[in-house]
Design an enzyme around this catalytic site. Structure first.
Site, short mmCIF file in Angstrom:
data_model
loop_
_atom_site.label_atom_id
_atom_site.label_comp_id
_atom_site.label_asym_id
_atom_site.label_seq_id
_atom_site.Cartn_x
_atom_site.Cartn_y
_atom_site.Cartn_z
N GLU A 1 3.83 -3.91 3.00
CA GLU A 1 2.38 -3.91 2.84
C GLU A 1 1.84 -2.66 3.50
O GLU A 1 1.83 -2.54 4.72
CB GLU A 1 1.77 -5.17 3.48
CG GLU A 1 0.34 -5.45 3.05
CD GLU A 1 -0.70 -4.88 3.99
OE1 GLU A 1 -1.19 -3.76 3.70
OE2 GLU A 1 -1.01 -5.52 4.98
N CYS B 1 -6.75 -2.27 6.67
CA CYS B 1 -6.05 -1.70 5.52
C CYS B 1 -6.77 -2.01 4.22
O CYS B 1 -6.77 -1.20 3.29
CB CYS B 1 -4.61 -2.21 5.47
SG CYS B 1 -4.46 -4.01 5.40
#
Length: 501
Positions: A247, A281
């Protein structure tokens, strides 16, 4: 993000090197932690092997009871871990509490749903294999290595840890060198409710410790961080064919359509871009606003963002930039936008005063500026005018990143969301998908692959185990050399009858 921590500053009584975690608000040392080398990491994985067998043998009900006990213990100690998160990251108390609320909710969901998602179930054998019974279950991999980030030092890694544990795996966790204490806290509280075996261990250190975990023989690595570091993790794991969940970063867009609730969109953009000092993020970094509502939207964003202030005191809206080196990236992106013809309507280069960065809102920024193309990870927003929402979608899809996105539209939300190339979309809200435990979280392209959260997140840490059991003999059995050509002809007739129409 790539993580850089304070230098080694002490040695333990056993001679092992130690490093300090530091409060970015004050520079004060929070605690010292050991630097785990190759041997220490391999020993942790060796111990985890035996622990994994114990943990898997507890079954879904046994594991759920222990995970529920852990959840309740964490709730009782929320104030302690909140203070630790704030100390190691600098984030405000309320930001830390928000993170922990999500940790508790996801832990509860994973423990409660694991049996239904992963347990053995019947599968139809189909007409050709009518004389068989078929079952499918998802078995734990064994030992999962987790490499976590610093920006959400509890919530993000727990998206892997909680789901891997619920699936029946042991876990070895390497937290960020900036937030090692949070990882130690999580593992120590887990050990209070599972004292028999080291089912969940922590190894602290720098990048070398993470690389050692990739080489240690774990059955899977779950990594969260920057795209360049994700590539390094994959390269390390490739040598041993260790599967990875990656990720990575994002440059997430927010699209404001012509029919949007403009006030709600402005509130969402400011929150999504500046919450946690922009160190998210899946936070908002690019905003594309339809021409018809652009002026109204920009005025509201300018007003709202202009009122926010960072600081280390309890009343501050948000905290400092946790990783000192990140300030240089933020400064470079703002400078590039301004040099390329962009304008700052809130803040500017003067807003960057390490370790704090005040909100910066940029407009008229060229699409090939680093402020648009690269992850900034700071409290900045690029707000660009587009002809309509359709152009916003085209610009949103232009980058290699594809983590999350946001759409504000009263009537076209679903349609626009369906056209976005990314893992998750929120419609008329920001980051809602991360708060829904049943929704998988992850990206495409340079934002990585694999999923945490939801049913996909549980299955991510398992392998499918399929069984077909013969119940009685079949009239037609093509799976033998005694079958004869007549048997095959009959089988083909049956196939034509069942599937040829």
């Amino acid at each position: 993000m790539t993580q850089t921590a304070s230098t080694t500053s002490a040695r333990a009584d056993d001679g092992r090197k130690r490093f300090a975690s530091v409060d970015p608000r004050t520079g004060e040392v929070v605690a010292h932690h050991s630097i785990a080398g190759e041997d220490e990491v391999r020993e942790a994985v060796r111990l985890a092997r035996g622990a994994a067998a114990f943990w898997a043998d507890l079954g879904f009900d046994g594991r759920r009871a222990r995970l529920d006990a852990w959840r309740k213990l964490l709730v009782r100690r929320l104030e302690d871990v909140q203070q630790l998160i704030s100390a190691e990251t600098g984030k405000s108390a309320d930001d830390a509490r928000t993170e922990l609320a999500l940790v508790i909710d996801h832990l509860h969901w994973a423990a409660r749903r694991a049996a239904k998602v992963l347990g053995r179930r019947k599968v139809s054998p189909g007409m050709l294999m009518y004389n068989h019974a078929a079952t499918l279950e998802y078995r734990p991999l064994g030992v999962v290595g987790v490499i976590g980030p610093w920006n959400y030092p509890a919530f993000t890694p727990m998206g892997s840890i909680a789901y891997a544990l619920a699936a029946g795996n042991a876990v070895v966790f390497k937290p960020s060198e900036l937030t090692p204490g949070v990882g130690v806290f999580l593992a120590s509280t887990f050990a209070e409710v599972v004292p028999e075996h080291p089912v969940f261990q922590v190894v602290t250190g720098f990048g070398e410790t993470g690389a050692a975990l990739c080489r240690s023989g774990v059955d899977k690595i779950a990594f969260t961080g920057s795209t360049p570091t994700g590539r390094k993790v994959m390269a390390e794991c490739a040598a041993t064919l260790t599967p990875v969940l990656v990720e990575c970063g994002g440059k997430d867009p927010l699209i404001v359509a012509e029919d949007a609730d403009v006030r709600a969109a402005a509130e969402g953009a400011v929150w999504g871009g500046i919450f946690n000092s922009g160190q998210t993020c899946a936070g908002v970094e690019r905003v594309y606003v339809a021409d018809a509502v652009y002026d109204e939207f920009l005025a509201l964003v300018t007003e709202k963002a202009g009122k926010l202030r960072p600081g280390g005191e309890p009343g501050a809206d948000f905290g400092p930039i946790t990783m000192p080196r990140q300030v240089e990236i933020i400064q470079a992106h703002v400078a590039d936008a301004l040099e390329r013809g962009g304008r700052a309507v809130v803040g500017g280069l003067e807003s960057i005063r390490p370790p704090y960065v005040e909100p910066v809102v940029l407009v008229d920024v060229p699409e090939d500026s680093t402020a648009v193309t690269e992850e900034t990870f700071g409290p900045t927003l690029v707000v660009n005018r587009v002809a309509d929402a359709d152009e916003g979608v085209r610009r949103a899809n232009a980058l290699r990143y594809g983590l999350g996105a946001t759409v504000f539209s009263r009537n076209r939300g679903e349609e626009l969301a369906a056209r976005l190339r990314c893992g998750m979309v929120s419609i008329n809200s920001v980051l809602a998908y991360a708060s829904v435990p049943g929704l998988p979280f992850g990206g495409v392209g340079d934002s990585g692959f694999g999923r945490i959260h939801g049913e996909d997140g549980l299955r991510e840490f398992t392998y499918a185990h399929s069984v077909a059991r013969k119940r009685f003999g079949a009239l037609l059995n093509p799976m033998t050399y005694d079958r004869g050509s007549r048997t095959i002809r009959h089988v083909l007739r049956l196939v034509r009858l069942l599937h040829g129409r």
